[in-house]
Design an enzyme around this catalytic site. Sequence first.
Site, PDB file in Angstrom:
ATOM      1  N   ARG A 241      -0.300  13.909  13.714  1.00 18.72           N
ATOM      2  CA  ARG A 241       0.115  13.833  12.317  1.00 18.72           C
ATOM      3  C   ARG A 241       0.143  15.223  11.635  1.00 18.72           C
ATOM      4  NH1 ARG A 241      -2.049   8.356   9.615  1.00 18.72           N
ATOM      5  NH2 ARG A 241       0.076   8.259   8.847  1.00 18.72           N
TER       6      ARG A 241
ATOM      7  N   ARG B 293      -8.987  -1.072   3.862  1.00 19.08           N
ATOM      8  CA  ARG B 293      -8.132  -0.015   3.307  1.00 19.08           C
ATOM      9  C   ARG B 293      -6.713  -0.505   3.079  1.00 19.08           C
ATOM     10  NH1 ARG B 293      -8.787   5.572   6.394  1.00 19.08           N
ATOM     11  NH2 ARG B 293      -7.028   5.910   5.009  1.00 19.08           N
TER      12      ARG B 293
ATOM     13  N   ASP C  95       4.284   0.270  12.362  1.00 18.35           N
ATOM     14  CA  ASP C  95       3.076  -0.366  11.813  1.00 18.35           C
ATOM     15  C   ASP C  95       2.875  -1.795  12.326  1.00 18.35           C
ATOM     16  OD1 ASP C  95       2.543   1.914  10.432  1.00 18.35           O
ATOM     17  OD2 ASP C  95       3.319   1.212   8.518  1.00 18.35           O
TER      18      ASP C  95
ATOM     19  N   CYS D  32      -5.553   7.184   9.704  1.00 17.26           N
ATOM     20  CA  CYS D  32      -5.717   6.435  10.942  1.00 17.26           C
ATOM     21  C   CYS D  32      -5.511   7.343  12.148  1.00 17.26           C
ATOM     22  CB  CYS D  32      -4.708   5.289  10.981  1.00 17.26           C
ATOM     23  SG  CYS D  32      -5.075   3.990   9.810  1.00 17.26           S
TER      24      CYS D  32
ATOM     25  N   LYS E  25       0.846  -1.209   0.000  1.00 17.28           N
ATOM     26  CA  LYS E  25       0.000   0.000   0.000  1.00 17.28           C
ATOM     27  C   LYS E  25       0.877   1.253   0.000  1.00 17.28           C
ATOM     28  CE  LYS E  25      -1.901   1.350   4.122  1.00 17.28           C
ATOM     29  NZ  LYS E  25      -1.410   2.690   4.486  1.00 17.28           N
ATOM     30  N   ASN E  26       1.872   1.267   0.889  1.00 13.18           N
ATOM     31  CA  ASN E  26       2.657   2.488   1.054  1.00 13.18           C
ATOM     32  C   ASN E  26       3.735   2.667  -0.026  1.00 13.18           C
ATOM     33  OD1 ASN E  26       1.008   3.093   3.140  1.00 13.18           O
ATOM     34  ND2 ASN E  26       2.456   2.524   4.755  1.00 13.18           N
TER      35      ASN E  26
END
Length: 459
Positions: free
Chosen positions: A152, A438, A345, A147, A52-53
């Site tokens: 952030r 997601r 993560d 999230c 994903k990243n």
Amino acid sequence: MKVKNTDNINNSLRYLQQKKAVFDENKKDKFIIEGLGGKKKLNGKIAVAGAKNAALPALSASILFRNGFCVSNIPNIKDIDSMNILLEKLGAIVKKQAEKKYHIVTDEIKSVALDIEISKKMRGSIILTGVLLARFGKVSFPHPGGCIIGARPIDAFLNSFQKMGAKVQNRNGKYVVSVGKNKKLKGAKIFFNKITVTGTETLMLAGILAKGRTVIENAALEPEIKHLADFLNSCGAKIRGAGTSTIEIIGGNLLSAGNRAYKIPPDRIEAGSFLILGALSADNLEITDCDPKHMRALINILKDSGVPIIEEKNKIIIKDNGKIKNKHLKCIDIKTHEYPGFPTDLQSLMAIYLTQISGESLLFETIFEGRLNYTDDLINMGANIIMIDTHRIMIKGPTQLKGRELIGNDLRAEFAFFIATIVAKGKSVINNVRYIDRGYERIEERLSGIGVNIQRIKG
Ligand code: EPU
């Protein structure tokens, strides 16, 4: 393989259905999981999807190309659908060519305003800001969401844009960043006070179309950054040092992919998620299509703790793990760190591991101040955890977890709950599932494939 016309139609239909699901916010599914009561019964093979990243910055990079850009091994997850919608709303043409393969043309971009609703829900949307600013001299966007794991902030992004000659304004809660009429973003020397992954990606991509030389110091070292930089260099970019803490970019013209397609590398966080699950609940498990060399911190810790792991080139094997009782595994302290250290993560997932082994372990989350929110739920399941402060917990194991009703706060904590409920005794319900789709594709299908008793109830 030849792509048939019907395949294209099916792909397009599936894609439209997925896109609709992105907007179906009120419909939240729940999962029912029957726990194994600490037994190690999972078996078989599980393949890792594209990262994903890595996919989010790659799709953002499409803005840097003339005549289109093709990306393969894109994971089938909601964040990708959201990113594609963001691109389409700007005027890009996003075509699903085959399963997991997209072709994106950005030559007709008409807007530089990121969709507010989608951006507010996805941190990865911020990567688009740098490329839009570099190509069109202007971008507007809200504070990106995602999230719930901490404040952030985006100061590193805004400060860097200013260093590159842009003006930053906040108009009614929306950032408007521009370089002024007929001007270009200028190369600059950027030093990140805190290492930031999306910050490094955003500025590295912006530097490709900026005028002159950009140097990013204290850059993030994630392998996905180097992987993308290598591909962009093969298409005409001039990036040096990606994968190290100093990246230099010499700005130039739009890139040209020709016949090259960018293949998204395997998701090391997904592979790590399966590995932690396997360490606790599998007898024999093969995690395929992954790259163990990018998972050194996790693999070393689990091996030191006593998990029987065999590494192959693109595979990790857990072998005859059933013989080893979890309570006999050695206790370990975890401190998260930027890559190549232990990934934040995987921190919540590792907390479940620590509840099952003997002894007291300290878990220290150093990156985000709100990423231990799952603790109360684990205590409610029977875990013995003391919260020291917002960054540190002490876990005493082993404890028998019991099935409960749970609600996740972020993508990884939701997966941690999947592991906790698989390990637990009895039935659990994970309600209001907002995040798992997601980041993890077809999760119930893949987990069922290795023996997890899991059922999705549609919301
Ligand atoms: N930070 C600032 N100012 C900034 C940017 C970051 O202070 O302008 C701070 C953050 O508050 C945090 C630290 O720097 O304390 C690191 O944040 P970073 O910017 O690296 O995080 P990110 O880029 O927003 C990415 C991943 C996250 C992953 C982190 C850390 C994407 C889309 N997201 O986030 O992935 O946790 O790096 O590795 O790449 C996930 O996949 O579940 C996920 C949350």
